[in-house]
Design an enzyme around this catalytic site. Structure first.
Site, PDB file in Angstrom:
ATOM      1  N   ASP A 223       8.811  38.428  60.949  1.00 47.17           N
ATOM      2  CA  ASP A 223       7.597  38.337  60.495  1.00 47.17           C
ATOM      3  C   ASP A 223       6.927  37.041  61.150  1.00 47.17           C
ATOM      4  O   ASP A 223       7.387  35.943  61.135  1.00 47.17           O
ATOM      5  CB  ASP A 223       7.692  38.111  58.904  1.00 47.17           C
ATOM      6  CG  ASP A 223       6.275  38.136  58.241  1.00 47.17           C
ATOM      7  OD1 ASP A 223       5.790  38.912  58.269  1.00 47.17           O
ATOM      8  OD2 ASP A 223       6.162  37.176  57.618  1.00 47.17           O
ATOM      9  N   GLU A 278      26.226  38.712  70.455  1.00 43.82           N
ATOM     10  CA  GLU A 278      27.662  38.855  70.052  1.00 43.82           C
ATOM     11  C   GLU A 278      28.208  40.062  69.489  1.00 43.82           C
ATOM     12  O   GLU A 278      29.281  40.244  69.200  1.00 43.82           O
ATOM     13  CB  GLU A 278      27.799  37.525  68.957  1.00 43.82           C
ATOM     14  CG  GLU A 278      27.544  36.249  69.236  1.00 43.82           C
ATOM     15  CD  GLU A 278      27.502  35.497  67.924  1.00 43.82           C
ATOM     16  OE1 GLU A 278      27.402  34.149  68.246  1.00 43.82           O
ATOM     17  OE2 GLU A 278      27.585  35.647  66.889  1.00 43.82           O
TER      18      GLU A 278
END
Length: 574
Positions: A223, A278
């Site tokens: 956002d 990751e």
């Protein structure tokens, strides 16, 4: 770039494991409080979403984007977050969230969570600590506090306006009861801006990204991605100076604005990308960044968030020339940067496109470049009370179906908003006493707010809330919702719901390289392009039927008229 193969050879498990799944995904946005209510309290919830996973699977989407579901006072529809690592008790629990994520994944559907990094709520523990702490404390340094101007600091640090109206600064009362400092809030006063120059903020959000990724979230919608970093070096520019320094109609194009689209914001997203990578497959992200077109690629960089919304089609009128220019430009931009294009017509912040396309134009005259004058964006119509006689619902739905079918044929990710697969229009008939959006209350007579696109969905043709739940919905649903209900359209040939299902299924089967080839038609009202594999999309923006090229018709947004493509219609063929 190659993406998915055919539906016949790619399983749900294959799609979930594909690191490039997002590049041409169909993403369905759910506004949780208005999707499905499982306990009859009038508010949509997490269990309601889980119960509708079979519906989502039947629709044929690749991912769900979940608007904020965090604890919140709803000062801005959930975008005022009290706790970034929990679920609002009114919507459910973390266990409910885990169950929902598992159900979506079992159905072959990815999960994208909304994250709100520019500001917390004023109920966040950090902000409570800041109010209780003295000036200059570490607690206050998590936010943007400044002394006011004037002998007693009674005037705000600058004359900036917030997006929601009124000043962008709010004065606090110090712990000893005296008038004190001011804090910055680009949006509502209940949404204090975080200080992203503070390492603690950066580290805590990395923790949040891992928290949700570990719970099965596959990506994030970011956002206000362009507002995190600020340069508040004194003296602060005035509104007049900011306007004078503006470099274009889309805002600053050189990164020099004090709080919009600064270059250093990308340092944050480089760190986020390291976290995303990751995981296997890597987590994805898409930026909500209202920036100059030349600045968008940095947000969509593979070293950053990977995708950024472009709202160009959303802002365009239903016009062949505009659509072609927008599609061509954005595909070229994506190819040059290695990003993937995004396409959207409706979301939780704008008037639904079936309504926008059904409103009269301001002028029917042709402009200097031969384009139609821009149509209404819907706000003027809503502010006038949404008179039904001004809205051609049938025309709006026909154009919306045609535009969406064209969008689903274009390379890139398609973002769909809940209810558009039903052909829903904006709800204008909401009494002032029942409105919820703060933009309405802060800007009466100027902004009608966004409640009209957030009205709970109709699942059945009757009942107290048209099947949304056992109680009355938290926003009023109009009587005409009955004819748009899922129950009324399910299995009905020619319905908007069945069109979306057919198109989304075909999209998976036909999708290939992120390329298209324009085919000249000799008719400025017709857009025709070919995708890899030989399938084609033809859209007639005009008001009269046109001949279809030779080929087998796969799907149409409206019935063919004696073999011709009717007005305001799209067809796919091969």
């Amino acid at each position: 770039m190659s993406t998915t193969a055919t539906l016949a050879t790619v399983t749900d498990s294959d799609r979930l494991a594909d690191p490039n799944w997002w590049r041409q995904a169909s993403v369905y946005q759910i506004y949780p409080r208005s999707f499905a209510d499982s306990n009859g309290d009038g508010l949509g919830d997490i269990k309601g979403i889980t119960a509708k996973v079979p519906y989502l699977k039947s629709l044929g989407i690749d991912a769900v984007w979940l608007s904020p579901f965090y604890p919140s006072a709803l000062a801005d529809g959930g975008y005022d977050v009290d706790d970034y690592r929990d679920v609002d008790p009114k919507l459910g629990t973390l266990a409910d969230f885990d169950e929902m994520a598992a159900a979506l994944h079992a159905a072959g559907i990815k999960l994208i969570a909304d994250i709100v990094p520019n500001h917390s709520s004023n109920r966040h523990e950090w902000f409570k600590e800041a109010l209780a702490a003295p000036k200059g404390s570490a607690a206050r340094d998590r936010y943007i506090f400044r002394d006011g101007k004037g002998p007693d600091g009674e005037f705000p640090p600058s004359d900036w306006d917030s997006v929601f109206g009124g000043p962008a600064w709010e004065r606090i009362t110090e712990p000893d009861g005296t008038p004190g400092q001011w804090y910055m809030h680009i949006f509502a006063k209940e949404q204090p801006d975080l200080n992203w120059a503070n390492r603690e903020i950066r580290d805590d959000f990395l923790k949040t990204l891992r928290f949700w990724s570990d719970r099965g979230v596959d990506g994030f919608r970011v956002d206000v991605a362009h507002a995190l970093t600020k340069d508040l070096t004194e003296p602060l520019l005035s509104k007049v100076e900011l306007t004078a320094a503006n470099t274009g109609t889309d805002g600053f194009a050189d990164g020099s604005h004090p709080f919009w689209d600064r270059d250093d914001v990308h340092e944050i997203y480089t760190e986020w990308r390291e976290v995303f990578n990751e995981y296997n497959p890597p987590r994805t992200a898409v930026a909500e960044a209202w920036v100059h077109a030349t600045r968008r690629p940095r947000y969509a960089s593979p070293a950053g968030l990977g995708q950024a919304f472009n709202f160009d089609l959303l802002q365009a009128d239903f016009d062949a020339e505009d659509f072609r220019e927008i599609i061509t430009r954005n595909l070229a931009e994506a190819a040059a940067t290695g990003a993937s294009s995004t396409w959207v017509f409706s979301n939780h912040d704008v008037v639904r496109h079936a309504t926008r396309y059904g409103l009269p134009r301001f002028s029917a005259d042709k402009g200097a470049k031969g384009k139609h004058a821009k149509g209404q964006d819907g706000k003027s119509w809503l502010l006038a009370g949404g008179p039904r006689e001004d809205l051609d619902m049938e025309l709006g739905e026909r154009r919306a179906r045609a535009a969406t079918l064209l969008m689903l044929a274009v390379p890139g990710s398609a973002y769909l908003y809940q209810g558009e697969e039903l052909g829903l229009h904006e709800v204008a008939e909401i009494p002032e006493t029942q409105r919820q959006d703060p933009t309405f209350f802060r800007n009466k007579g100027v902004d009608i707010g966004r409640d009209g696109c957030r009205v709970p969905l109709p699942w059945k043709a009757d009942g107290s809330s048209f099947g949304f739940g056992d109680g009355v919905a938290h926003l009023p649903q109009p009587a005409w919702f009955s004819q748009y209900a899922v129950e009324a359209q399910d299995g009905t040939a020619g319905s908007t719901l069945e069109l979306y299902r057919s198109a989304l299924k075909l999209r998976r089967e036909l999708q290939g390289e992120e390329q298209l080839e324009w085919i000249e038609t000799g008719n400025p009202e017709v857009l025709h392009f070919r995708r890899p594999g030989g399938w084609q999309s033809v859209t007639n923006f005009g008001d009269t039927a046109v001949e279809l090229p030779a080929g087998t018709v796969l799907v149409t947004s409206a019935p063919l008229e004696e073999g011709k493509l009717g007005a305001n219609s799209t067809a796919w063929l091969r």
